[in-house]
Design an enzyme around this catalytic site. Structure first.
Site, PDB file in Angstrom:
ATOM      1  N   PRO A 134       9.647  33.381  52.000  1.00 43.87           N
ATOM      2  CA  PRO A 134       8.702  33.492  53.122  1.00 43.87           C
ATOM      3  C   PRO A 134       7.277  33.613  52.590  1.00 43.87           C
ATOM      4  O   PRO A 134       7.042  34.244  51.568  1.00 43.87           O
ATOM      5  CB  PRO A 134       9.138  34.782  53.818  1.00 43.87           C
ATOM      6  CG  PRO A 134      10.525  35.014  53.383  1.00 43.87           C
ATOM      7  CD  PRO A 134      10.620  34.468  51.995  1.00 43.87           C
ATOM      8  N   GLY A 162      11.131  44.589  48.230  1.00 42.81           N
ATOM      9  CA  GLY A 162      12.208  44.668  49.211  1.00 42.81           C
ATOM     10  C   GLY A 162      13.543  44.627  48.490  1.00 42.81           C
ATOM     11  O   GLY A 162      13.645  44.088  47.380  1.00 42.81           O
ATOM     12  N   GLY A 220       4.334  34.285  54.732  1.00 41.57           N
ATOM     13  CA  GLY A 220       3.480  34.572  55.876  1.00 41.57           C
ATOM     14  C   GLY A 220       2.046  34.906  55.534  1.00 41.57           C
ATOM     15  O   GLY A 220       1.106  34.192  55.903  1.00 41.57           O
ATOM     16  N   ASN A 251      17.855  39.258  48.174  1.00 42.42           N
ATOM     17  CA  ASN A 251      16.742  40.060  48.675  1.00 42.42           C
ATOM     18  C   ASN A 251      16.719  40.011  50.207  1.00 42.42           C
ATOM     19  O   ASN A 251      17.536  39.309  50.826  1.00 42.42           O
ATOM     20  CB  ASN A 251      15.434  39.526  48.081  1.00 42.42           C
ATOM     21  CG  ASN A 251      15.075  38.174  48.657  1.00 42.42           C
ATOM     22  OD1 ASN A 251      15.914  37.271  48.709  1.00 42.42           O
ATOM     23  ND2 ASN A 251      13.847  38.017  49.109  1.00 42.42           N
ATOM     24  N   PRO A 252      15.799  40.719  50.892  1.00 43.31           N
ATOM     25  CA  PRO A 252      15.847  40.831  52.352  1.00 43.31           C
ATOM     26  C   PRO A 252      15.825  39.531  53.131  1.00 43.31           C
ATOM     27  O   PRO A 252      16.403  39.461  54.215  1.00 43.31           O
ATOM     28  CB  PRO A 252      14.619  41.692  52.682  1.00 43.31           C
ATOM     29  CG  PRO A 252      14.464  42.561  51.487  1.00 43.31           C
ATOM     30  CD  PRO A 252      14.829  41.687  50.323  1.00 43.31           C
ATOM     31  N   CYS A 253      15.168  38.514  52.640  1.00 42.27           N
ATOM     32  CA  CYS A 253      15.115  37.244  53.402  1.00 42.27           C
ATOM     33  C   CYS A 253      16.073  36.189  52.883  1.00 42.27           C
ATOM     34  O   CYS A 253      16.068  35.039  53.359  1.00 42.27           O
ATOM     35  CB  CYS A 253      13.692  36.718  53.423  1.00 42.27           C
ATOM     36  SG  CYS A 253      12.586  37.759  54.392  1.00 42.27           S
ATOM     37  N   GLU A 268      16.469  34.463  50.051  1.00 43.70           N
ATOM     38  CA  GLU A 268      16.162  33.328  49.188  1.00 43.70           C
ATOM     39  C   GLU A 268      16.385  33.608  47.707  1.00 43.70           C
ATOM     40  O   GLU A 268      16.359  32.687  46.897  1.00 43.70           O
ATOM     41  CB  GLU A 268      14.707  32.874  49.396  1.00 43.70           C
ATOM     42  CG  GLU A 268      13.645  33.735  48.728  1.00 43.70           C
ATOM     43  CD  GLU A 268      13.251  34.955  49.540  1.00 43.70           C
ATOM     44  OE1 GLU A 268      12.320  35.667  49.137  1.00 43.70           O
ATOM     45  OE2 GLU A 268      13.885  35.178  50.595  1.00 43.70           O
TER      46      GLU A 268
END
Length: 742
Positions: free
Chosen positions: A411, A115, A413, A264-266, A268
């Site tokens: 994340p 990502g 998940g 990055n996308p999230c 962190e």
């Protein structure tokens, strides 16, 4: 070797197992563990490879350490490049060549499983002159739309659509359009965040003006409070934008001359342009016994092994682009984090939202941080420091490090679901009980296994559990002992302040940043969002994301929810306010100052549902605009047509201040008063919505499968198991199989 749970096996089979040319699974979990261990051990000296392959196999096979999705999906396979990185940041220059070159680079990163994040502040604002063509620049938001459309075409490593983070600095002239860019439901492959500086927060605290500028030229001067209100209003409405504190990113930059202004996308993993980082998680659920005893020696041993594993993959990796390899190897950043923090707290019988719970979490986090730093120093002495070490903050103290940064809370998940844990990353468990929906079995109740185990100890009867399932919580349920109620709280049972305090506690023991969602109830106000964002700054966070329950239609039902039926309004009836809608915000200039008109509507037919009207801090009739907003919304929900409302607003008398401002040559919006200006803009919006939605040009999200509820609001179904997904860690996550969409 641990045996995967049924759901863990489904995740592995769907996302990570090697397949033949027919798409058939040809690899077991045990074989995949050996594949990863063998690949990482190949970076060691030949005489040590067997030793480390065995050690890597042990910690991964026992689910003590769980590598991230790209590592499972790519490393050691024969049909794809060995690309382990999950996080990438790319730079942008203000030229057509750079924009499309970066778009190509993004596609290559998506294809390899990563990502991407960008800071778009280098792009000139829309409408600016392009000297080479004498045309006008399209601007940031239009470029975002181009990148978003491209992401639909390229799957991340064949697993999910490309995910990206867009950051725009708070001083950019196009910041207002950027803030509101997701209100209409678009940019589905982007998370967006506003880059906030310390100087802006100072201006906000002093209620000062804030210049919007690009390349030294000031385009406009606005009140800092107006921008802040736009940010928190948009976040309240749709969950975006988040905010990133740019000075904090740079303050903790281990190689200061390589500027960091994107993640990055999230959110962190802050990185410099061209850098990538690979991730993995320690499983706290396997480090804490059922009586709450922590195996500190095991944590240290697993952390050392995990850091060595991740560092080895940097050397054996095949990079999507040559400059990414160069920049990644220059700093050798790795992101070791953890999952199942809440599982560990529950085993220790400590509430997530308590001071003692945070102290316990801090000790766990510090143990990982200390062990990771020690491991990197040991590797630095054994294998050599990272190439940019002499430019780093470690050089002055002669601290040999193999990696510029070692810890990140990402994340988790899919890997959490595969490992059989309940708490994702540092998130609290989603709920004690909730309802899942399937096309085959319909709706059925699900309980937290940890909660059920505790209930068995207390012999809690079935009828009490049924009440818990009905309410979606064990709080305030007769028959639930206080010892259980204080410990077993889901995300929605925990106050936003306690979510933020836990994030701050963990951030203090992390090199990089923390991916976490601050869950807010549906009843949360715009002011509540603003409080969360201010607390994030006060507590030293590097960024924050909030998500108000229902601002995007949920996916898993917690407790009883009443379905709204289509009704015919009778005289005096008022339709209940919709709990989800799309919106668009426009700025108007009145005789006294600025007015912001937000129109919420149904995306399937363009029907206007309500308005929100606020004034800027530079003056205006705040009370009257608020009253107008309330009455317009009430009239719409009472069945009065928008045309009739517009007619009434336009028939008001002229405003002296409005006419005086026009006479002095000030820029004012068309009309003779605030009311008529609002009416004119409302008419324009209605016409635009009719064309966009009724004219067949409304474009829904292309990511499949997507369903809509009876109000036409987007919901995501899991692409693996078909169950509905819910929001966590900045992504949509399936609690059944772990599939995530960021």
């Amino acid at each position: 070797m641990m045996k995967l749970s049924d759901s863990g096996q489904r995740v592995f089979d769907a996302r990570y197992a090697e397949r033949n040319e027919k798409g058939e699974i040809i690899e077991s979990f045990e074989q995949a563990v050996s594949r990863l261990a063998r690949t990482a051990a190949s970076a060691e000296k030949k005489e040590n490879q067997n030793k480390w392959e065995e050690k890597f196999s042990q910690v991964i096979g026992e689910l003590l350490f769980v590598p991230s999705t790209p590592i499972w999906a790519n490393m050691g396979k024969t049909d794809r490049p060995w690309q382990p990185g999950a996080c990438f940041v790319l730079g942008l220059k203000d030229s057509l060549h750079s924009m499309y070159e970066t778009l190509y680079n993004t596609a290559m990163i998506f294809k390899s499983g990563g990502g991407t994040g960008y800071n778009f502040s280098t792009i000139r604002p829309g409408g600016d002159l392009v000297r080479s063509t004498k045309g006008k620049a399209s601007g940031v938001v239009e470029l975002l739309k181009l990148y978003n459309a491209s992401a639909e075409m390229v799957m991340q490593g064949g697993v999910r659509r490309g995910a990206s983070m867009a950051i725009l600095n708070i001083e950019h002239p196009e910041i207002m359009d950027f803030i509101n860019s997701k209100l209409d439901g678009g940019l589905t492959n982007f998370n967006i965040s506003v880059g906030i500086t310390n100087s802006f927060m100072k201006a906000l605290s002093e209620d000062a003006e804030w210049p919007l500028k690009f390349n030294g030229r000031v385009y406009d001067v606005v009140q800092a409070l107006d921008l802040w209100n736009m940010i928190i209003n948009a976040a309240h409405a749709c969950g975006d934008p988040g905010i990133v504190f740019l000075d904090r990113l740079q303050q903790d930059n281990p190689v200061p001359e390589k500027v960091i202004d994107a993640t990055n996308p999230c959110g962190e993993q802050p990185l410099s342009p061209g850098e990538s980082c690979l991730l993995g998680s320690i499983n706290f659920a396997r480090m804490v016994d059922d009586d709450g005893t922590v195996n500190w020696d095991l944590i240290e041993d697993v952390v050392y092994t995990a850091i060595r594993f991740l560092d080895n993959l940097i050397d054996v990796a095949e990079y999507p682009l040559p400059f990414v390899e160069q920049e990644t190897k220059a700093t050798r950043k790795v992101g070791l984090g953890y999952t199942a923090l809440h599982d560990a707290l529950i085993k220790a019988r400590l509430p997530y939202d308590s001071e003692e719970g945070r102290q316990f979490a801090s000790r766990l986090a510090k143990s990982v941080q200390d062990a990771a730093h020690w491991a990197s120093q040991e590797l630095g002495e054994e294998k050599g420091v990272f190439p940019d070490w002499e430019k780093s903050v470690y050089f002055k103290s002669d601290e040999k490090r193999r990696n510029a940064a070692t810890t990140t809370i990402a994340p988790t998940g899919s890997v959490t679901a595969m490992a059989g844990c309940e708490g994702y990353g540092i998130e609290p468990i989603f709920a004690i009980a909730y309802s899942k929906e399937t096309n085959v079995a319909g709706s059925f109740e699900v309980f937290s296994p940890l909660f059920l185990d505790a209930c068995k100890e207390y012999n809690i009867p079935r009828e009490v559990l049924s009440e818990v399932a009905k309410k979606g919580t064990c709080q305030g349920i007769k028959g639930i002992p206080e010892d259980i109620a204080r410990v077993f709280k889901g995300a929605q049972d925990i106050a936003p302040e306690d979510h933020i305090l836990m994030q701050a506690t963990i951030q203090n023991q992390v090199d990089n940043a923390v991916s976490k969602t601050i869950n807010l109830p549906n009843t949360a106000t715009v002011e509540d969002v603003g409080h969360c964002y201010c607390r994030a700054f006060e507590l030293g966070l590097k960024g924050i994301t909030v998500f108000r329950d229902g601002c995007k239609k949920g996916t898993i039902t917690v407790g009883e929810k009443k379905q709204q039926e289509n009704v015919t309004l009778k005289r005096g009836d008022i339709l209940p306010r919709s709990d989800s809608a799309m919106g668009v915000t426009h700025r108007l200039d009145s005789g006294c100052g600025k007015i912001y008109l937000t129109v919420n509507y149904r995306p399937d037919n363009g029907e206007i549902l309500e308005t929100f009207i606020t004034t800027g801090s530079d003056g205006g009739c705040l009370v009257y605009t608020e009253a107008t907003s309330r009455l317009v919304s009430l009239a719409i929900r009472g069945g009065i047509s928008v045309e009739k409302i517009i007619e009434q607003l336009q028939s008001t008398h002229s405003c002296p201040a409005y006419q005086m401002a026009r006479g002095k040559g000030k820029k004012v919006s068309p009309g003779k008063s605030c009311a008529s200006a609002i009416a004119k803009k409302l008419g324009e919006v209605k016409k635009q919505l009719a064309s966009k939605c009724n004219g067949g040009r409304y474009v829904a999200d292309l990511t499949k499968p997507v369903v809509r509820n009876n109000e036409g609001t987007r919901m995501f179904n899991c692409e693996i198991c078909g169950l509905k997904m819910e929001r966590a860690e900045g992504c949509f996550v399936c609690r059944n199989c772990g599939f995530s969409k960021c």
